[in-house]
Design a protein around this motif. Structure first.
Motif, PDB file in Angstrom:
ATOM      1  N   UNK A  39       0.858  -1.181   0.000  1.00  0.00           N
ATOM      2  CA  UNK A  39       0.000   0.000   0.000  1.00  0.00           C
ATOM      3  C   UNK A  39       0.897   1.236   0.000  1.00  0.00           C
ATOM      4  N   UNK A  40       0.887   2.050  -1.060  1.00  0.00           N
ATOM      5  CA  UNK A  40       1.790   3.204  -1.119  1.00  0.00           C
ATOM      6  C   UNK A  40       1.476   4.290  -0.094  1.00  0.00           C
ATOM      7  N   UNK A  41       0.248   4.333   0.402  1.00  0.00           N
ATOM      8  CA  UNK A  41      -0.103   5.375   1.377  1.00  0.00           C
ATOM      9  C   UNK A  41       0.097   4.914   2.821  1.00  0.00           C
ATOM     10  N   UNK A  42       0.254   3.602   3.031  1.00  0.00           N
ATOM     11  CA  UNK A  42       0.488   3.054   4.373  1.00  0.00           C
ATOM     12  C   UNK A  42       1.605   2.029   4.279  1.00  0.00           C
ATOM     13  N   UNK A  43       2.820   2.434   4.545  1.00  0.00           N
ATOM     14  CA  UNK A  43       3.992   1.574   4.323  1.00  0.00           C
ATOM     15  C   UNK A  43       3.977   0.301   5.161  1.00  0.00           C
ATOM     16  N   UNK A  44       3.231   0.278   6.259  1.00  0.00           N
ATOM     17  CA  UNK A  44       3.188  -0.930   7.093  1.00  0.00           C
ATOM     18  C   UNK A  44       2.206  -1.965   6.573  1.00  0.00           C
ATOM     19  N   UNK A  45       1.428  -1.635   5.543  1.00  0.00           N
ATOM     20  CA  UNK A  45       0.401  -2.550   5.039  1.00  0.00           C
ATOM     21  C   UNK A  45       0.886  -3.277   3.783  1.00  0.00           C
ATOM     22  N   UNK A  46       0.745  -4.610   3.802  1.00  0.00           N
ATOM     23  CA  UNK A  46       1.095  -5.459   2.672  1.00  0.00           C
ATOM     24  C   UNK A  46      -0.058  -6.426   2.442  1.00  0.00           C
ATOM     25  N   UNK A  47      -0.496  -6.549   1.203  1.00  0.00           N
ATOM     26  CA  UNK A  47      -1.581  -7.455   0.850  1.00  0.00           C
ATOM     27  C   UNK A  47      -1.009  -8.673   0.127  1.00  0.00           C
ATOM     28  N   UNK A  48      -1.584  -9.833   0.397  1.00  0.00           N
ATOM     29  CA  UNK A  48      -1.188 -11.058  -0.277  1.00  0.00           C
ATOM     30  C   UNK A  48      -2.410 -11.768  -0.824  1.00  0.00           C
ATOM     31  N   UNK A  49      -2.354 -12.129  -2.082  1.00  0.00           N
ATOM     32  CA  UNK A  49      -3.462 -12.835  -2.716  1.00  0.00           C
ATOM     33  C   UNK A  49      -3.163 -14.317  -2.840  1.00  0.00           C
ATOM     34  N   UNK A  50      -4.200 -15.152  -2.660  1.00  0.00           N
ATOM     35  CA  UNK A  50      -4.058 -16.600  -2.763  1.00  0.00           C
ATOM     36  C   UNK A  50      -5.097 -17.133  -3.743  1.00  0.00           C
ATOM     37  N   UNK A  51      -4.964 -18.390  -4.111  1.00  0.00           N
ATOM     38  CA  UNK A  51      -5.967 -19.012  -4.966  1.00  0.00           C
ATOM     39  C   UNK A  51      -7.209 -19.427  -4.179  1.00  0.00           C
ATOM     40  N   UNK A  52      -7.010 -20.042  -3.017  1.00  0.00           N
ATOM     41  CA  UNK A  52      -8.145 -20.601  -2.285  1.00  0.00           C
ATOM     42  C   UNK A  52      -8.427 -19.934  -0.942  1.00  0.00           C
ATOM     43  N   UNK A  53      -7.506 -19.145  -0.437  1.00  0.00           N
ATOM     44  CA  UNK A  53      -7.647 -18.557   0.899  1.00  0.00           C
ATOM     45  C   UNK A  53      -8.015 -17.090   0.872  1.00  0.00           C
ATOM     46  N   UNK A  54      -8.259 -16.520  -0.301  1.00  0.00           N
ATOM     47  CA  UNK A  54      -8.682 -15.117  -0.390  1.00  0.00           C
ATOM     48  C   UNK A  54      -7.539 -14.134  -0.260  1.00  0.00           C
ATOM     49  N   UNK A  55      -7.863 -12.944   0.204  1.00  0.00           N
ATOM     50  CA  UNK A  55      -6.901 -11.839   0.347  1.00  0.00           C
ATOM     51  C   UNK A  55      -6.497 -11.703   1.803  1.00  0.00           C
ATOM     52  N   UNK A  56      -5.219 -11.577   2.043  1.00  0.00           N
ATOM     53  CA  UNK A  56      -4.689 -11.397   3.393  1.00  0.00           C
ATOM     54  C   UNK A  56      -4.013 -10.037   3.468  1.00  0.00           C
ATOM     55  N   UNK A  57      -3.982  -9.447   4.655  1.00  0.00           N
ATOM     56  CA  UNK A  57      -3.201  -8.217   4.827  1.00  0.00           C
ATOM     57  C   UNK A  57      -2.400  -8.294   6.107  1.00  0.00           C
ATOM     58  N   UNK A  58      -1.309  -7.560   6.103  1.00  0.00           N
ATOM     59  CA  UNK A  58      -0.382  -7.535   7.242  1.00  0.00           C
ATOM     60  C   UNK A  58      -0.689  -6.314   8.065  1.00  0.00           C
TER      61      UNK A  58
END
Length: 58
Positions: A39-58
């Motif tokens: 996320x360019x506006x929130x440097x501590x946020x990272x998103x991860x996409x999966x095939x079966x588990x949906x979207x995750x964020x840190x």
């Protein structure tokens, strides 16, 4: 500071560069990611996409 993220298997790697020094940190994840997005506006946020588990964020 420059930051690069990549995933391999069930690990997420964070590579940082400060001045002329590079550092790599491995973080294990509960799933395997197929894509990552910072996320360019929130440097501590990272998103991860999966095939079966949906979207995750840190």
């Amino acid at each position: 500071m420059e930051i690069l993220y990549f995933s391999a298997g069930s690990s997420v790697y964070e590579i940082t560069k400060e001045e002329q020094e590079w550092r790599m940190e491995e973080k294990t994840a509960p799933v395997s990611f197929v894509c990552l997005a910072a996320d360019p506006s929130r440097s501590e946020r990272l998103y991860g996409g999966t095939f079966k588990e949906g979207l995750w964020d840190k």
